[in-house]
Design an enzyme around this catalytic site. Structure first.
Site, PDB file in Angstrom:
ATOM      1  CD  GLU A   1      -2.803  -1.063   2.502  1.00 22.19           C
ATOM      2  OE1 GLU A   1      -2.380  -0.439   3.501  1.00 22.19           O
ATOM      3  OE2 GLU A   1      -3.896  -1.661   2.498  1.00 22.19           O
TER       4      GLU A   1
ATOM      5  CG  HIS B   1      -4.198   0.292   7.255  1.00 27.40           C
ATOM      6  ND1 HIS B   1      -3.505  -0.479   6.369  1.00 27.40           N
ATOM      7  CD2 HIS B   1      -5.383  -0.337   7.459  1.00 27.40           C
ATOM      8  CE1 HIS B   1      -4.208  -1.538   6.061  1.00 27.40           C
ATOM      9  NE2 HIS B   1      -5.359  -1.481   6.700  1.00 27.40           N
TER      10      HIS B   1
END
Length: 375
Positions: free
Chosen positions: A216, A255
């Site tokens: 990510e 996140h």
């Protein structure tokens, strides 16, 4: 055989009498994990799904000997105490399946575990699984899904996302591969163990022939992996898919740990670092088994997609091994591309990358996914 866990790994569950601890203990035991005990202060003498409950981890260690793993299900504000208790008992590895832990507590836990010789995976990790051997945490969810998504094989898998930890194993299975061990590294801004720390373990594992990563944007774990590869400490095929590469710079994605800083953490910096070190970049998860097949069959290097095209929103043109060399393993959408790239996407396009359209038979899905949804 995979890394870190197998059917002989001794596991304890801290917080075993709580809702999460109880449910996940049942799953781990059903899968075949060797759970020797659990802790819940003041409830010694009871049991949860046949697992004896103790007051402390030290009590379990005195009775069962050295403990390999502790998996923790307690609220974030008391996690530090639980992790330190496990480290004091000499537990080799600790996985806190907990999010929302204060950052200063995490830093104290990491320092304490290093001093005690305990490996801390996470916090915020949902666990680790070696298919057919053992699972620690709740990666897979239940036995049926775990058996469906995680097929035993030779590719190690890291995932930055808990919810997407089954994505890479699934596409590998569909592409004819299986996985040796799958690890969710955790979601907090500071982690006790990074992918780069674990990469040498996959290098040493004789059954692991390559590593695939669900990455990510944000953080520097992928760049750190590139440094390990460049140093020669990892020599097997390494393929990474970077999710969120479409996100404009400065936009928050996923996140709290996904923060781009000091030129590191962007999709471009990750792709550049991996390709420069000799790894591969996949533009979609379904490209991963194709790349591994080319590496396995021909032992040639695939020139990765140029990330500058992708980041500017233009057509991500692949510089790839010619289709005529491997017609059986070249994706259908790649065969249909014209000889030269267009300058831009049509105005009606909603995605910057063509994706293969596959219609999977319902029989290949878990029973729970075949249930019709009421209107």
């Amino acid at each position: 055989m995979g890394i870190l866990i197998n059917k002989n790994t001794k596991v304890v569950v801290q917080g075993i009498t709580g809702r999460e601890g109880s449910v996940r203990t049942k799953y781990m035991k059903s899968y075949g994990t060797h759970v020797v005990g659990g802790t819940s202060p003041g409830k010694k003498g009871s049991d949860v799904h046949g697992v004896p409950v103790y007051n402390t981890v030290k009590e379990i260690a005195r009775e069962h000997g050295e403990i390999d793993f502790s998996v923790i299900f307690v609220p974030g504000h008391v996690l530090k105490t639980a992790v330190m208790e496990a480290a004091d008992a000499g537990v080799k590895n600790v996985i806190p399946c907990v999010e929302g832990t204060p950052i200063h507590d995490i830093m104290e836990m990491i320092a304490y575990c290093k001093a005690k010789g305990t490996r801390l995976l996470g916090p915020g990790s949902i666990g680790i699984i070696t298919p057919g051997e053992a699972v620690v945490g709740w990666l897979g969810g239940n036995v049926e899904w775990a058996n469906t998504f995680f097929k035993r094989g030779s590719i190690g898998v890291f995932s930055r996302s808990g919810g997407q930890s089954g994505t890479i194993p699934w596409v590998l299975r569909e592409g004819g591969f299986g996985v040796s061990t799958v690890i969710h590294t955790g979601t907090e801004p500071v982690l006790g163990t990074s992918m780069a720390d674990l990469l040498p373990l996959f290098e040493e594992d004789p059954e692991t022939e390559g590593v695939a990563v669900y990455a990510e944007v944000g953080g520097s774990q992928e760049e750190e992996c590139a440094e390990v590869i460049a140093s020669g400490k990892f020599t097997k095929p390494f393929v990474v898919y970077v999710s969120g590469a479409w996100a404009p710079e400065g936009q928050r994605f996923s996140h709290a740990s996904n923060i781009v800083e000091r030129g590191r953490g962007s999709a471009k910096s990750k792709m550049d670092a991996i390709t420069k070190a000799g790894g591969y970049v996949a533009m979609t998860p379904t490209d991963i088994p194709v790349i591994l097949q080319i590496e396995e069959i021909a032992s040639v290097r695939l020139v990765s997609f140029q990330p500058t095209f992708f980041l500017k929103g233009e057509f991500p043109w692949p510089l790839c091994v010619p289709s005529c060399m491997f017609p059986a393993i070249t994706p259908r959408w790649l065969k249909k591309l014209p000889a030269s790239p267009p300058t831009s996407l049509p105005s009606t396009s909603k995605t910057p990358c063509p994706r293969p359209k596959r219609k999977r038979p319902a029989s290949s899905l878990p029973k729970s996914l075949n249930t019709p949804v009421p209107a």
